[in-house]
Write a protein that holds these residues in place. Structure first.
Motif, PDB file in Angstrom:
ATOM      1  N   ALA A   1      46.436  28.401  39.095  1.00 42.51           N
ATOM      2  CA  ALA A   1      46.812  29.654  39.756  1.00 42.51           C
ATOM      3  C   ALA A   1      46.485  29.588  41.245  1.00 42.51           C
ATOM      4  O   ALA A   1      47.269  29.994  42.090  1.00 42.51           O
ATOM      5  CB  ALA A   1      46.080  30.831  39.110  1.00 42.51           C
ATOM      6  N   GLU A   2      45.309  29.035  41.550  1.00 43.57           N
ATOM      7  CA  GLU A   2      44.895  28.949  42.948  1.00 43.57           C
ATOM      8  C   GLU A   2      45.818  28.051  43.764  1.00 43.57           C
ATOM      9  O   GLU A   2      46.044  28.280  44.940  1.00 43.57           O
ATOM     10  CB  GLU A   2      43.464  28.412  43.028  1.00 43.57           C
ATOM     11  CG  GLU A   2      42.512  29.455  43.508  1.00 43.57           C
ATOM     12  CD  GLU A   2      41.083  28.977  43.533  1.00 43.57           C
ATOM     13  OE1 GLU A   2      40.805  27.809  43.162  1.00 43.57           O
ATOM     14  OE2 GLU A   2      40.230  29.790  43.918  1.00 43.57           O
TER      15      GLU A   2
ATOM     16  N   ARG B   1      54.951  40.312  38.321  1.00 39.23           N
ATOM     17  CA  ARG B   1      53.532  39.955  38.359  1.00 39.23           C
ATOM     18  C   ARG B   1      53.364  38.498  38.805  1.00 39.23           C
ATOM     19  O   ARG B   1      52.479  38.178  39.597  1.00 39.23           O
ATOM     20  CB  ARG B   1      52.914  40.157  36.982  1.00 39.23           C
ATOM     21  CG  ARG B   1      51.427  39.939  36.951  1.00 39.23           C
ATOM     22  CD  ARG B   1      50.868  40.158  35.571  1.00 39.23           C
ATOM     23  NE  ARG B   1      51.421  39.226  34.611  1.00 39.23           N
ATOM     24  CZ  ARG B   1      51.195  39.285  33.303  1.00 39.23           C
ATOM     25  NH1 ARG B   1      50.449  40.239  32.813  1.00 39.23           N
ATOM     26  NH2 ARG B   1      51.726  38.393  32.492  1.00 39.23           N
TER      27      ARG B   1
ATOM     28  N   THR C   1      43.426  26.519  34.168  1.00 39.29           N
ATOM     29  CA  THR C   1      44.284  27.679  34.476  1.00 39.29           C
ATOM     30  C   THR C   1      43.978  28.280  35.848  1.00 39.29           C
ATOM     31  O   THR C   1      44.879  28.610  36.606  1.00 39.29           O
ATOM     32  CB  THR C   1      44.131  28.800  33.430  1.00 39.29           C
ATOM     33  OG1 THR C   1      42.747  29.012  33.207  1.00 39.29           O
ATOM     34  CG2 THR C   1      44.793  28.439  32.128  1.00 39.29           C
ATOM     35  N   HIS C   2      42.692  28.394  36.136  1.00 34.52           N
ATOM     36  CA  HIS C   2      42.306  29.024  37.391  1.00 34.52           C
ATOM     37  C   HIS C   2      42.744  28.187  38.587  1.00 34.52           C
ATOM     38  O   HIS C   2      43.294  28.685  39.562  1.00 34.52           O
ATOM     39  CB  HIS C   2      40.791  29.222  37.405  1.00 34.52           C
ATOM     40  CG  HIS C   2      40.326  30.013  38.574  1.00 34.52           C
ATOM     41  ND1 HIS C   2      39.861  29.428  39.718  1.00 34.52           N
ATOM     42  CD2 HIS C   2      40.288  31.340  38.792  1.00 34.52           C
ATOM     43  CE1 HIS C   2      39.548  30.374  40.587  1.00 34.52           C
ATOM     44  NE2 HIS C   2      39.791  31.540  40.044  1.00 34.52           N
TER      45      HIS C   2
ATOM     46  N   MET D   1      51.911  36.616  42.970  1.00 36.25           N
ATOM     47  CA  MET D   1      51.003  35.524  43.333  1.00 36.25           C
ATOM     48  C   MET D   1      51.567  34.706  44.485  1.00 36.25           C
ATOM     49  O   MET D   1      50.917  33.790  44.961  1.00 36.25           O
ATOM     50  CB  MET D   1      50.771  34.616  42.128  1.00 36.25           C
ATOM     51  CG  MET D   1      50.012  35.302  41.003  1.00 36.25           C
ATOM     52  SD  MET D   1      50.038  34.309  39.498  1.00 36.25           S
ATOM     53  CE  MET D   1      49.035  32.898  39.987  1.00 36.25           C
TER      54      MET D   1
ATOM     55  N   MET E   1      42.107  38.797  46.687  1.00 42.62           N
ATOM     56  CA  MET E   1      41.228  39.922  47.005  1.00 42.62           C
ATOM     57  C   MET E   1      39.783  39.455  46.951  1.00 42.62           C
ATOM     58  O   MET E   1      39.308  39.010  45.921  1.00 42.62           O
ATOM     59  CB  MET E   1      41.495  41.071  46.045  1.00 42.62           C
ATOM     60  CG  MET E   1      42.946  41.507  46.127  1.00 42.62           C
ATOM     61  SD  MET E   1      43.377  42.880  45.058  1.00 42.62           S
ATOM     62  CE  MET E   1      43.091  44.239  46.105  1.00 42.62           C
TER      63      MET E   1
ATOM     64  N   GLU F   1      43.106  46.828  49.269  1.00 44.46           N
ATOM     65  CA  GLU F   1      43.975  47.562  48.350  1.00 44.46           C
ATOM     66  C   GLU F   1      45.265  47.966  49.059  1.00 44.46           C
ATOM     67  O   GLU F   1      46.348  47.845  48.491  1.00 44.46           O
ATOM     68  CB  GLU F   1      43.272  48.820  47.843  1.00 44.46           C
ATOM     69  CG  GLU F   1      42.225  48.573  46.788  1.00 44.46           C
ATOM     70  CD  GLU F   1      42.819  48.193  45.430  1.00 44.46           C
ATOM     71  OE1 GLU F   1      43.854  48.761  45.045  1.00 44.46           O
ATOM     72  OE2 GLU F   1      42.252  47.307  44.770  1.00 44.46           O
TER      73      GLU F   1
ATOM     74  N   SER G   1      36.911  41.162  48.347  1.00 44.17           N
ATOM     75  CA  SER G   1      35.796  42.086  48.574  1.00 44.17           C
ATOM     76  C   SER G   1      34.861  42.092  47.374  1.00 44.17           C
ATOM     77  O   SER G   1      35.282  41.845  46.256  1.00 44.17           O
ATOM     78  CB  SER G   1      36.324  43.490  48.820  1.00 44.17           C
ATOM     79  OG  SER G   1      36.930  43.993  47.656  1.00 44.17           O
TER      80      SER G   1
ATOM     81  N   ASN H   1      45.083  39.206  42.458  1.00 39.59           N
ATOM     82  CA  ASN H   1      43.612  39.174  42.343  1.00 39.59           C
ATOM     83  C   ASN H   1      42.959  38.016  43.072  1.00 39.59           C
ATOM     84  O   ASN H   1      41.877  38.154  43.614  1.00 39.59           O
ATOM     85  CB  ASN H   1      43.183  39.228  40.873  1.00 39.59           C
ATOM     86  CG  ASN H   1      43.233  37.884  40.209  1.00 39.59           C
ATOM     87  OD1 ASN H   1      42.282  37.120  40.246  1.00 39.59           O
ATOM     88  ND2 ASN H   1      44.378  37.543  39.622  1.00 39.59           N
ATOM     89  N   LEU H   2      43.644  36.879  43.123  1.00 43.09           N
ATOM     90  CA  LEU H   2      43.010  35.728  43.774  1.00 43.09           C
ATOM     91  C   LEU H   2      42.884  35.914  45.279  1.00 43.09           C
ATOM     92  O   LEU H   2      42.101  35.244  45.927  1.00 43.09           O
ATOM     93  CB  LEU H   2      43.824  34.464  43.502  1.00 43.09           C
ATOM     94  CG  LEU H   2      43.605  33.839  42.134  1.00 43.09           C
ATOM     95  CD1 LEU H   2      44.569  32.706  41.926  1.00 43.09           C
ATOM     96  CD2 LEU H   2      42.174  33.337  42.022  1.00 43.09           C
TER      97      LEU H   2
ATOM     98  N   MET I   1      49.736  44.396  40.655  1.00 47.90           N
ATOM     99  CA  MET I   1      48.559  44.235  41.531  1.00 47.90           C
ATOM    100  C   MET I   1      47.597  43.163  40.998  1.00 47.90           C
ATOM    101  O   MET I   1      46.955  42.475  41.789  1.00 47.90           O
ATOM    102  CB  MET I   1      47.809  45.562  41.691  1.00 47.90           C
ATOM    103  CG  MET I   1      48.475  46.567  42.612  1.00 47.90           C
ATOM    104  SD  MET I   1      48.440  46.140  44.360  1.00 47.90           S
ATOM    105  CE  MET I   1      46.848  46.783  44.874  1.00 47.90           C
ATOM    106  N   THR I   2      47.500  43.024  39.688  1.00 47.29           N
ATOM    107  CA  THR I   2      46.606  41.987  39.165  1.00 47.29           C
ATOM    108  C   THR I   2      47.051  40.607  39.631  1.00 47.29           C
ATOM    109  O   THR I   2      46.232  39.706  39.765  1.00 47.29           O
ATOM    110  CB  THR I   2      46.525  41.945  37.625  1.00 47.29           C
ATOM    111  OG1 THR I   2      47.837  41.955  37.111  1.00 47.29           O
ATOM    112  CG2 THR I   2      45.712  43.054  37.048  1.00 47.29           C
ATOM    113  N   GLY I   3      48.357  40.467  39.880  1.00 51.49           N
ATOM    114  CA  GLY I   3      48.861  39.185  40.379  1.00 51.49           C
ATOM    115  C   GLY I   3      48.272  38.819  41.724  1.00 51.49           C
ATOM    116  O   GLY I   3      48.307  37.665  42.141  1.00 51.49           O
TER     117      GLY I   3
END
Lengths: 261, 358
Positions: A83-84, A171, A79-80, A175, A114, A132, A116, A111-112, A107-109
């Motif tokens: 997504a990547e 969402r 899955t990861h 990505m 971000m 952010e 920091s 996450n990859l 915003m969770t979409g």
């Protein structure tokens, strides 16, 4: 469909077989998806359509077969990794994060993207703060695109079904995917909502050039918006081609389209 | 009419993403913090500091830690007492074994040790969830209860497992009077609460909540369940560990493993549930409810009895205290299963529209 040009094969599935114990969900299925096209998967209930999507983005791991994504051969996806590599997905039964606002869900979409670390986030300094703001900008563009400005601060649990579906799409779009998998994006919607959703799907495909793989039961919609259609029945592929071909295929008619066409 | 965001237009995303986007909230919180630092010291006596305010601050910090894990990441834990113990005993060992170790350093290292232990005991969360995970985390409780009682090295070979620290000083200021202890705990709590607020509005907080709400969808958009869950365990245990070290160093002074028994774990979990899962504010409400309410009842009941001319004996007071406390817990959970924090936010929501109905 102005600026759109169908490219090469981006995703190729070869002889995929998936079973759960004795249940053969998918048997020896092969088909491909071209870059920038709208590819529909249709079939009666239990045909294995959702399982197919789950194989593509790594939720299920097929026992046999090969997935070639952008020229890279692999046995299955994770899955990861999926997504990547730019495969996003919406869900048949909406799978939003119920306790969070629309904005946070979208915003969770991001996450990859971000990067920091925890300490910077805790102190809200440097890259964390910058990220952010940058990603908020991008998310706001998607919010504008899908016309959901008025609900951005609302917890998703309070939204009506049609809007939740749209947030689910937002969402996935956050990505910035190359391939977007849509699992029954129009199920349970009324005519206006379906029209809106069709427009959004075609716009995504047209403006962002996103390749779209969709499962849908509404034959009118499928035949109208998709470039090619693959038909599954009891885990087997029984048809594949442009809508008119599929519509004329006697096996498909007997299995699925039946008397309605 | 006062609590209203009318006319407060945000012109940048930065302004919209503040911790408290509404000006009245910002002002209120600043005033509250200022009052806690400047006002409270003039108003209360030593007993209040020692018996109520210091335990309240420290347990708020611990319940905040538990809330990050249970409320934000959805991973239930019954091992919080153990992580407090790890924080306290690790801090103690750093203090006595490392030459010239500053107290604050020992407390923070206690937290870091608890975080490391939290990660280890968080590993089961990758496979089990819900009540099963709660039982798995109980293992931490029993293991550390046993370890601090039986492994003499941890307690510097003291026979009963009891240890003590004395002469605390932080940056040259001696922390011995109740007032200085109060201010020290308050400072730690304010700093760590702000950090928690930042974490839950940043990407890591969203990842935790995504895992809590729908883990398959979270994985599909690229969140690693392992990373999200274990960071939640680590950060949560850090907070709980720092609270444990403060409890030992500052509140108790000398303590034994029983100070961090399974009762403490339950108490922290109840604080979070009553206060409000997934709310920083709720952690404080929960701690206040559980720490302050019994003492308040204890004080008010005789007064109340006197009004009606009834003499209430001490024993009766403590019976009534438990009965009223228990029924209030049931009452609040029925009225608002999402905890006191939800009552608070519903109240604010109403206030924004008041005096209009909608």
């Amino acid at each position: 469909m102005s600026g759109r040009k169908i490219g090469d094969v981006i995703l190729d599935l070869n002889n995929i077989s998936l079973s759960f114990g004795g249940v053969k969900a998918l048997q020896n299925i092969s088909f491909n998806v071209m870059e920038h096209e709208v590819r529909a998967i249709i079939g009666p209930n239990g045909a294995g359509k959702s399982s197919m999507l789950n194989v593509i983005n790594g939720v299920y791991h097929p026992q046999e077969g090969e997935i070639i994504f952008r020229g890279e051969h692999r046995r299955d996806m994770d899955t990861h990794q999926a997504a990547e590599q730019g495969i996003a997905r919406t869900f048949q039964n909406i799978a939003l994060f119920k306790g969070m606002s629309v904005l946070d869900n979208i915003m969770t979409g991001r996450n990859l993207r971000m990067k920091s670390n925890l300490f910077m986030q805790a102190l809200w300094i440097g890259p964390a703060r910058r990220e952010e703001l940058e990603h908020r900008q991008k998310v706001e563009e998607i919010i504008d695109f899908l016309e959901i400005q008025h609900i951005r601060k609302t917890p998703v649990g309070r939204l009506p079904y049609g809007l939740q579906k749209r947030v689910d799409l937002a969402r996935a779009l956050a990505m910035e995917p190359e391939v977007l998998l849509l699992d029954e994006p129009m199920a349970g919607m009324n005519v206006e909502e379906k029209q809106d959703m069709c427009r959004f799907i075609l716009d995504v495909n047209d403006q962002f050039g996103t390749t779209i793989v969709l499962i849908e039961h509404d034959m009118g919609v499928v035949m109208d918006i998709s470039d090619r259609v693959v038909v599954l029945d009891y885990g087997k592929k029984i048809g594949d081609g442009v809508p008119d071909e599929v519509r004329a295929n006697p096996e498909v008619i007997s299995a699925y389209l039946g008397a309605s066409h | 009419m006062l609590y209203r965001e009318n006319g407060q237009f945000k012109t940048s995303y930065q302004a919209d993403q503040q911790i408290f986007p509404i000006a009245q909230d910002r002002l209120g919180v600043l005033l509250l913090i200022a009052f806690a630092f400047v006002g409270v010291p003039f108003l209360v006596d030593e007993y209040m500091f020692r018996a109520i305010l210091i335990p309240f601050l420290i347990l708020s910090l611990a319940s905040l830690g538990v809330n990050l894990l249970v409320g934000y990441c959805g991973q239930i834990t019954l091992g919080a007492g153990a992580f407090m113990a790890v924080g306290a005993y690790a801090g103690y060992n750093f203090l006595i074994r490392v030459p010239d170790m500053p107290v604050l350093g020992a407390i923070l290292l206690g937290g870091v040790s608890a975080a490391a232990v939290g990660i280890v005991f968080g590993v089961p969360s990758l496979r089990v969830r819900g009540l099963y995970l709660a039982v798995a985390t109980l293992a931490a409780q029993f293991f550390w209860d046993w370890a601090f009682l039986r492994i003499k090295w941890f307690t510097n070979d003291s026979s009963s497992g009891s240890v003590s620290v004395a002469n605390l000083d932080v940056f040259g200021v001696e922390i011995s009077s109740p007032l200085s202890k109060y201010l020290f705990c308050l400072t730690v709590l304010v700093v760590l609460s702000l950090a928690a607020k930042n974490l839950v509005r940043a990407t890591i907080g969203r990842q935790w909540m995504a895992i809590r709400d729908m883990d398959v969808a979270a994985a599909v958009i690229g969140i690693r369940p392992m990373y999200a869950k274990l960071t939640a365990f680590a950060v949560s245990s850090f907070y709980v560990g720092v609270a444990g070290a403060l409890w030992g160093f500052v509140h108790l002074g000398s303590w034994e493993p029983a100070a961090f028994s399974v009762d403490r774990s339950f108490q922290l979990l109840f604080m979070v549930i009553i206060g409000g899962l997934g709310s920083i504010m709720g952690s404080f409400f929960g701690a206040a409810f559980i720490v302050i309410l019994p003492i308040f009842l204890n004080q008010i009941l005789p007064v109340f009895g006197a009004i009606f001319g009834v003499e209430i004996s001490t024993a009766t007071v403590s019976h009534f205290e438990i009965m009223i406390f228990g029924s209030l817990i049931v009452f609040f959970l029925i009225v608002e299963p999402h905890g006191l924090a939800r009552l608070w936010s519903t109240g604010k929501e109403k206030l924004r529209l008041w005096p209009f109905p909608h």
